[in-house]
Design an enzyme around this catalytic site. Structure first.
Site, PDB file in Angstrom:
ATOM      1  NE  ARG A 137      16.813  20.802   9.609  1.00  0.00           N
ATOM      2  CZ  ARG A 137      15.628  20.454   9.119  1.00  0.00           C
ATOM      3  NH1 ARG A 137      15.531  19.375   8.357  1.00  0.00           N
ATOM      4  NH2 ARG A 137      14.560  21.156   9.377  1.00  0.00           N
TER       5      ARG A 137
ATOM      6  N   GLY B 164      21.556  15.533   9.872  1.00  0.00           N
ATOM      7  CA  GLY B 164      21.903  16.794   9.214  1.00  0.00           C
ATOM      8  C   GLY B 164      21.195  17.016   7.893  1.00  0.00           C
TER       9      GLY B 164
ATOM     10  NE  ARG C 151      17.635  29.893   7.120  1.00  0.00           N
ATOM     11  CZ  ARG C 151      17.306  29.177   8.198  1.00  0.00           C
ATOM     12  NH1 ARG C 151      16.052  28.775   8.369  1.00  0.00           N
ATOM     13  NH2 ARG C 151      18.226  28.846   9.075  1.00  0.00           N
TER      14      ARG C 151
ATOM     15  CG  ASP D 282      16.742  27.933  19.184  1.00  0.00           C
ATOM     16  OD1 ASP D 282      15.915  27.878  20.116  1.00  0.00           O
ATOM     17  OD2 ASP D 282      16.698  27.178  18.204  1.00  0.00           O
ATOM     18  CG  ASN D 283      13.835  28.868  16.097  1.00  0.00           C
ATOM     19  OD1 ASN D 283      14.886  28.652  15.500  1.00  0.00           O
ATOM     20  ND2 ASN D 283      13.034  27.896  16.478  1.00  0.00           N
TER      21      ASN D 283
ATOM     22  CG  ASP E 284      13.393  26.992  12.533  1.00  0.00           C
ATOM     23  OD1 ASP E 284      12.944  26.174  11.715  1.00  0.00           O
ATOM     24  OD2 ASP E 284      13.900  26.647  13.607  1.00  0.00           O
TER      25      ASP E 284
END
Length: 323
Positions: free
Chosen positions: A52, A85, A135, A211-212, A221
């Site tokens: 998303r 998304g 962001r 992944d973060n 995140d």
């Protein structure tokens, strides 16, 4: 001065910004994309990607720093996996506030440039107002980016990713004898400092999946996350973390675990002989506890001295140094 005209001009500018930050107008020269990456979610490896989020592009600031600008909640991407998304206004405002608070606390973090309400309804547990967050980060390269390259691409792609990462984030490593091993150590040092910062303010990330975990050492995140109200190392802040994997007190160990995943992805570039590469990475990772403990105690010392100086300045007592 015609105040009415000024107000109208300001309103017009705000409308233009809303169009830009909602993704309805792509900046000149931008080529938006959704990033591919993989990662370990709660210890299980899976192929992932921006479900998303859309990366609008890179931007050079006035100071010459390169940053990524990304829209979060802008709609379906090739990695949405059945999701819509979208993002809720409540969640995006929360990320805005917490990321800016982290920055103000002196903790490396993504920054929030804007939140735009879309006018659409988003279904979660209930119907909520939709919104898009803009962001800004030094980059969205993560441990999962290297995992994707290792598992789904060839070694030349992994090498290209390593070279790009060093050029962008660690230019001091350009001429070292073993760039892959040096990158692993550099990322480890930044992650140690980052997690020590989290412990300093009682921050629980909540979803420390690979992944973060940012390669450049920034917090990002801000989904399930919180600050401790009372100290309890077992505190979790994720409805699906039933085993407490990402509890507040587990964050140092999870950081080391994630770094081991990065080491696994980098093995072909550390040495051509896999056994030798494994031994080099293992020796470095085994030094994580010592380095982390040293950084943590240094943080404690700074906090104690800072508090003592504040009390001294308020006249509670005088400090006499023995040297």
């Amino acid at each position: 001065m015609d105040l009415a005209a000024v107000d109208f001009q300001r309103e017009e500018e705000l409308e233009q910004l809303a169009v830009l930050f909602s993704g309805n107008q792509v900046p000149s020269g931008a080529r938006p994309l959704a990033q591919a990456y993989a990662g370990h979610q709660f210890g299980n490896f899976t192929k992932l990607g921006d479900g998303r989020a859309i990366l609008i592009g890179e931007h050079l600031t006035a100071a010459g720093k390169r940053v990524d600008i990304q829209l979060k909640g802008a709609g379906i991407t090739p990695y949405s996996r059945g999701g819509d998304g979208r993002a809720t206004r409540k969640a995006m405002l929360r990320e805005y506030l917490i990321s800016e608070a982290m920055h103000a606390l002196g903790i490396p973090s993504s920054r929030s440039l804007a939140v735009v309400e879309t006018g659409e309804q988003v279904w979660r547990q209930e119907k909520e107002s939709g919104a898009i967050l803009t962001r800004v980060m030094s980059s969205h390269l993560r441990v999962g980016t290297f995992q994707y390259a290792r598992h789904f691409l060839d070694v030349s792609a992994l090498q290209a990713l390593l070279t790009y990462t060093i050029e962008r984030h660690y230019p001091e490593l350009r001429d070292v004898s073993n760039p892959a091993l040096a990158l692993l150590e550099a990322v480890m040092e930044r992650q140690i400092q980052l997690v020590v910062h989290w412990l300093r303010v009682g921050f629980i990330h909540g979803v420390m999946n690979t992944d973060n975990m940012s390669i450049c050492g920034e917090t990002f995140d801000y989904g399930p996350c919180a600050f401790l109200n009372t100290y309890d190392p077992a505190t979790v802040f994720s409805s699906i973390d039933s085993q407490g994997r990402y509890a507040f007190g587990n964050q140092p160990g999870i950081a080391q675990w994630n770094l081991a995943a990065l080491a696994g992805a980098l093995l072909p570039l550390v040495a051509t002989d896999e056994k030798q590469a494994t031994e080099l990475c293992t020796a470095l990772l085994n030094d994580f506890p010592r380095r982390f403990t040293a950084a943590q105690w240094e943080m404690y010392a700074h906090k104690m001295v800072s508090q003592a100086l504040k009390k001294r300045d308020k006249g509670f007592f005088k400090i006499s140094w023995p040297f």
